[in-house]
Design an enzyme around this catalytic site. Structure first.
Site, PDB file in Angstrom:
ATOM      1  N   TYR A 138       0.828  -1.349  -0.018  1.00  0.00           N
ATOM      2  CA  TYR A 138      -0.032   0.011  -0.041  1.00  0.00           C
ATOM      3  C   TYR A 138       1.083   1.328  -0.015  1.00  0.00           C
ATOM      4  O   TYR A 138       1.616   1.549   0.917  1.00  0.00           O
ATOM      5  CB  TYR A 138      -0.662   0.050   1.210  1.00  0.00           C
ATOM      6  N   LYS A 166      -1.303  -1.230  -4.147  1.00  0.00           N
ATOM      7  CA  LYS A 166      -2.455  -0.301  -4.166  1.00  0.00           C
ATOM      8  C   LYS A 166      -1.594   0.996  -4.129  1.00  0.00           C
ATOM      9  O   LYS A 166      -0.560   1.426  -3.281  1.00  0.00           O
ATOM     10  CB  LYS A 166      -3.437  -0.386  -3.222  1.00  0.00           C
TER      11      LYS A 166
END
Lengths: 329, 329, 329, 329
Positions: A138, A166
């Site tokens: 992330y 992400k």
């Protein structure tokens, strides 16, 4: 690769509904899960930034995972944030999430203490080695203070330490680099954008999916946008993205001289979900200051103008009912 | 006010000695506690930034507090960091620290998610209301991303929510504002500087004490510096501060293109403590990269040139053996 | 609208070739202008960040505009940076550039002293009112410290104060907002991206053009990329962008522990132009440190692998030889 | 060393009085010069950040130097900012300032384009080599984006490239490092703090002087503070600094949601000078937004409570009438 296959599609980061006392509101959470699945999303991501993970206790975090997994009932993958400051702490969080049923964990770079790229690489490698579910990287420099370099992400993917990334960095160059290098290396790495306002572009460019905070409010809109973009229907995708861009205006309604930008945005998502009848209350986790009545009226007005509609949802269902099922490939 | 009275004096933030496997090395921690007490410090602060709090698990954090409190044996106050991202999480951490025996807890602004000054104020007020030991506010914008405004600190002190503040912001104006407003309002707020290189100035200006990371290495030097500054012996205080300034050069020995600035500094403190025979090993908590042999030799060389000496320690003992005992007033 | 019509297409920010003494090398500048025009670009932008505007004297700035305008001979528009710290200074710079023949001036927000959005709006409005050529707003927060808000840009366009904006902020959301609001308001505002690595995306999204620093090195590649993206040939555009992405690797060849990132990038562009035989030397304006021989060899190797080729230039000529002529519409 | 000897003492950065049209108001500037000299300052610094240098045209800059030098009449040194983005531009500015009569020029690191420490060192060395008056290094990272490292400053001083440094970085560690290393190297480098709220500390620590923006408003107060601090009268110095700290509150009167922090502070200085009858108007250079009437009333109220008084000025004269004359040694 999760037990649901390769991650792809629309995977919204769930808000965490709270009671006025600040406890997890499971009934509302159940309705939110239903709302999202009915909207056609491909996965659920709990305990992210949008889920106010940094303000929830360990007990609340576990409760959220257990309740979401139960309600989802295996219909789609449930990802859980294992977001904490250091490596061993993240391992603890990730193991708890996995034990509670999460299909994958989402992990940031260490924060609070400064880190070097090599320390960041070790962090992810160590977490992956000690946790039994897949790890999603992330990249969110606005929260953790460091940017995951595309080189580090690609190296981690090549080592098998992460299955997806992400990218919430907002950097178009970084996203480009990830896509180019994945292609050049032939890696099986799912690439998600966290930028909910440029989904048509990101999917067109080759991203596998999106993690849209606004997807809490309009999951069907994001599903439709995703399908249109994947189908190469550029004009229609742009039109839907433009509508969602306007709807995102709800995050700018609240007075930011009275609360943080975080509270303004998350407070707006919750206010919208109350307005739509999905959750019972718009309480934010402490110390967040929720929207007041006038601000909530402003959110309602934007939803009335730009928000999800029945026909739109039906349309999305039709478009999305084909054979491709991104998140469960 | 703690059970030991008003906080003041030299309160070093303890390094957390670790075994090669990354577990807490209690024997070394005991020796470190002894080293500091023998050096004449007025309190102990565990689980701070220097203690690698952000990388330690909850179990390790508890272990550090229990062990330190046991070794200190009530001779001086033990402060423990309750450093976490959100209000309810900090309450959990603070209660565990208090249960483990800490005399006070040290709390930062929330981090990861952005916060507004009013949310920060609520954060401290809520923690103070729900925790049974005194709260010390810790202003460290380099780690948490927001600066505690002097107004907020003074307001919290006036409400009785905090008993002390540690200013690690490095802003001379901020420190000045705290001192001026404390005086203007007649508040009983202890003000500490976290700036270990300007102690003579800070004490001269009216600060109550210092929280020096380098105090792990040379506690007697900081005690001596504190006593000289309190006694108004400006030239001698400056001279001692200048020596400690040079000794601080150990934090610049390590190659920062190979590790973070955090690891370079904390790795140097630990290497120095190994060099002095206080702790057994210089392992850093994951994912920190410790100093290599050549770098450790560089640290040893600086200690040989600028570090603590027997005669200095004796001198400090003499100077500090008067009737005033800051931290236990 | 300039005397050449609406601004659009590929408008590279020209490097400023310098003699070893740091003077403007006009012969090299002439060859660079020829190289760019032969490559099919739609306009020339001198005195931008890539042109080292901040290091050139006023006399050198004037010389660059005069020489470029003369060589361009009216075949395409010449834009000149009027980049300075305050409003009245920018007016001075802009008037000089206009007097030297520039068709439009490119203006940033004020810098050095902090500014408020309303002060920024006044700045552009004042410059536009006092200068006789069109003004292009240049959003480059990495250099000036403030981001031009899309609201301010749209308001300035609606007032007729600016005819175009160059977005070098790297923010995908900002670019989206500009495009959406221009469409919603029906404004005649040319929108350029300064992001040379995402041109296919930006053009696909609706941008009018690109200002690529790398376009100095491979103008035909950018012209081809622009044409492909405009024609909706998504796969071919992506492939060309991917090649240019790899070629951009020349900016990462130089050792950044020995010079600034600016010098590493601009030094690489100049080294590449020397390698291609376009300019005579790779001197940077003072105090920039140019690439050394080993680094220049690294640049040459990347050009050999990913750089412009005869056949590509021929191909670009063919593709670009149609009836549409963006910058001179 | 200037023609006035070693730089030391109180050298305020002069505001630039402007007419309502934004032109230099020479009559007001003359009165400001008188006000400062009568207040007992040791030097005058024009064209600094407080002087709105970044907003003044070259013609205005020259006018300010000429007028100030004429009015000062050789009674004390006049320093002029030669503040621009690149080396050759700074040389141009510095030569113009010297030709206009400045005794020394004040130079920052290059800005707009990023620079490396070695490039910064070359910048100062080059300027010093090509300019006939002494160079003062100005460390102001909040404006130029880079911090002058103490190592670079010391190296430049050792090379004879600079005669003084003004540290406006607000970093207590940096200031300490400068003082320690100057002492260790035995260098003849004047060290000024730009931090007007910690003068007692800075002088006590060994600084040679201060460059206080607030000194425009209360030059006698700063002279008195300087003299007290130099005399080691710690308590009285602190008391005077505390008063000036409160007076500095004028910079927080203006509404910062309507203008920049820069305009709030500089607007307050000018409003105060109007209130005191020194200058005719409080116009800010474009695009700055000056204080409105209500805000100016707020400034007046603070001046009435904490501002300069006749008796104080008389007192300062007495204290400062001794044999030591810092700036003209």
């Amino acid at each position: 690769m999760t037990s649901h296959g390769r991650l792809a599609g629309v995977i919204p980061p769930l808000c965490t509904p709270l009671t006025p006392d600040g406890e997890v509101d499971e009934a509302s959470l159940d309705r939110l899960v239903d709302h999202l699945i009915e909207g056609g999303v491909h996965g659920l991501f709990v305990l992210g930034t949008t889920g106010e993970v940094s303000a929830l206790t360990d007990a609340q975090r576990e409760q959220v995972v257990v309740a979401t997994v139960a309600r989802a009932g295996g219909r789609l993958p449930v990802l859980a944030g294992a977001i904490d400051t250091g490596t061993d702490r993240v391992v603890d969080q990730a193991r708890r999430a996995a034990a509670a049923g999460a299909d994958a964990v989402v992990v940031t770079a260490p924060f609070y203490a400064a880190t070097h790229p090599e320390e960041i690489r070790r962090h992810f490698a160590e977490v992956a080695a000690r946790v039994d579910v897949p790890v999603v990287a992330y990249d969110i420099p606005s929260k953790v203070g460091t940017k995951l370099s595309p080189d580090t992400v690609i190296e981690l993917a090549a080592e098998g330490a992460i299955v997806a990334v992400k990218d919430s960095s907002g950097s178009d160059v970084s996203l480009r680099a990830l896509l180019s290098r994945r292609f050049a290396r032939g890696l099986d790495l799912s690439i998600f954008t966290g930028s909910e306002l440029t989904v048509d572009y990101a999917i067109g460019l080759g991203c596998d999916g999106v993690v849209p905070g606004l997807g809490n409010v309009d999951p069907a809109g994001y599903r439709r946008l995703f399908d249109l973009a994947r189908a190469g229907q550029v004009e229609q995708a742009r039109s839907e993205q433009d509508r969602l861009f306007e709807l995102f205006g709800i995050t700018a309604v609240a007075n930011r001289t009275r609360r943080s930008a975080t509270s303004a945005a998350l407070g707006a998502f919750k206010a919208a979900l109350v307005d739509l009848g999905v959750i019972a209350g718009a309480t934010l986790a402490r110390p967040g200051i929720p929207l007041d009545d006038a601000e909530r009226a402003g959110v309602s007005a934007l939803i009335a103008e730009f928000g999800p509609r029945i026909d739109a949802i039906v349309g999305a269902g039709t478009i999305g009912s084909g054979s491709e099922e991104p998140a469960g490939q």
